[in-house]
Structures are given as structure tokens and as C-alpha cells.
Design a protein around this motif. Structure first.
Motif, PDB file in Angstrom:
ATOM      1  N   SER A   1     -24.072 -12.794 -19.500  1.00  0.00           N
ATOM      2  CA  SER A   1     -23.349 -14.063 -19.467  1.00  0.00           C
ATOM      3  C   SER A   1     -22.157 -14.037 -20.425  1.00  0.00           C
TER       4      SER A   1
ATOM      5  N   TYR B   1     -19.462 -22.556 -21.797  1.00  0.00           N
ATOM      6  CA  TYR B   1     -19.537 -21.856 -20.524  1.00  0.00           C
ATOM      7  C   TYR B   1     -20.735 -20.914 -20.544  1.00  0.00           C
TER       8      TYR B   1
ATOM      9  N   THR C   1     -22.401 -19.644 -18.027  1.00  0.00           N
ATOM     10  CA  THR C   1     -22.418 -18.681 -16.920  1.00  0.00           C
ATOM     11  C   THR C   1     -20.984 -18.363 -16.511  1.00  0.00           C
ATOM     12  N   TRP C   2     -20.818 -17.262 -15.787  1.00  0.00           N
ATOM     13  CA  TRP C   2     -19.489 -16.904 -15.302  1.00  0.00           C
ATOM     14  C   TRP C   2     -19.016 -17.906 -14.262  1.00  0.00           C
ATOM     15  N   GLY C   3     -19.917 -18.489 -13.499  1.00  0.00           N
ATOM     16  CA  GLY C   3     -19.535 -19.504 -12.517  1.00  0.00           C
ATOM     17  C   GLY C   3     -18.953 -20.740 -13.174  1.00  0.00           C
TER      18      GLY C   3
ATOM     19  N   SER D   1     -15.104 -20.292 -13.896  1.00  0.00           N
ATOM     20  CA  SER D   1     -14.127 -20.354 -12.814  1.00  0.00           C
ATOM     21  C   SER D   1     -13.739 -21.798 -12.531  1.00  0.00           C
TER      22      SER D   1
ATOM     23  N   ARG E   1     -13.610 -23.043  -9.652  1.00  0.00           N
ATOM     24  CA  ARG E   1     -14.373 -23.561  -8.520  1.00  0.00           C
ATOM     25  C   ARG E   1     -15.630 -24.254  -9.022  1.00  0.00           C
ATOM     26  N   ARG E   2     -15.836 -25.413  -8.558  1.00  0.00           N
ATOM     27  CA  ARG E   2     -17.047 -26.158  -8.893  1.00  0.00           C
ATOM     28  C   ARG E   2     -17.854 -26.323  -7.616  1.00  0.00           C
ATOM     29  N   ARG E   3     -19.127 -26.196  -7.753  1.00  0.00           N
ATOM     30  CA  ARG E   3     -19.984 -26.422  -6.588  1.00  0.00           C
ATOM     31  C   ARG E   3     -20.012 -27.907  -6.273  1.00  0.00           C
TER      32      ARG E   3
END
Length: 101
Positions: free
Chosen positions: A2, A65, A67-69, A72, A74-76
Motif C-alpha cells: 500500500s 490514502y 490504498t492505491w485506489g 487515483s 477515480r472514485r467508485r
């Protein structure tokens, strides 16, 4: 691995030290205009790696942060909520049907 792991912090620290060593090595390289470009690039690399290392350290402290997601842009989208349950009709009533007696 992470973004707030110890391994990422160590890699960033090694890159910062390598950039500082590179700055010392290339400081006298080149001639006139190329020397200015080489020195500028080396100093910019030192500043960028130092800022990245500091940012990683701060992220590790405050866990912004995890996690790497999360890093970014981009958000879910949020998960859709299930529809509300319809009220169930019941024959049981809390009130007595006839005169109380």
C-alpha cells in the motif's frame, strides 16, 4: 504493498539519497549552457524526491490514502441502496376490538 507501507517509504528515501548523490556527481559536468540544464535537472530531481518522501511520510502518519485506489482521481460510485421494504399488513391490533370490560 500500500502507499503508506514501510517499503514505499524506504524506496522513496533511497531515491532521495540517490538524487542528492547524483547532484554532487553531475554538479561540475557539462559546459556553459548544458551545465545550467544539468544542474537545474539535478536540483529539480532532488526537490521532487524530497517532496515525495515527505508526502509519503505524512501520509503514513495520518493515513490519508490507505490504498492505491484512494490515490487515483477515480472514485467508485456508491452502492445502490436496496428499495425500502413495504409495510406488512397485520391483523393484530394493539387496541381491543370491543368494549373494555
Amino acid at each position: 504493498m500500500s502507499p503508506d507501507s514501510l517499503a514505499v517509504e524506504v524506496v522513496a528515501l533511497v531515491a532521495t539519497v540517490a538524487a542528492a548523490v547524483m547532484l554532487g556527481i553531475v554538479w561540475g559536468a557539462g559546459r556553459s549552457r548544458s551545465r545550467i540544464l544539468i544542474r537545474s535537472a539535478a536540483v529539480a530531481t532532488c526537490l521532487a524526491t524530497a517532496a515525495a518522501t515527505g508526502g509519503i511520510w505524512v501520509n503514513r502518519q495520518v493515513d490519508t490514502y490507505p490504498t492505491w485506489g484512494a490515490c487515483s482521481a477515480r472514485r467508485r460510485p456508491p452502492r445502490p441502496r436496496p428499495p425500502p421494504a413495504a409495510p406488512v399488513a397485520s391483523s393484530a391490533s394493539p387496541w381491543p376490538a370491543g368494549p373494555a370490560g
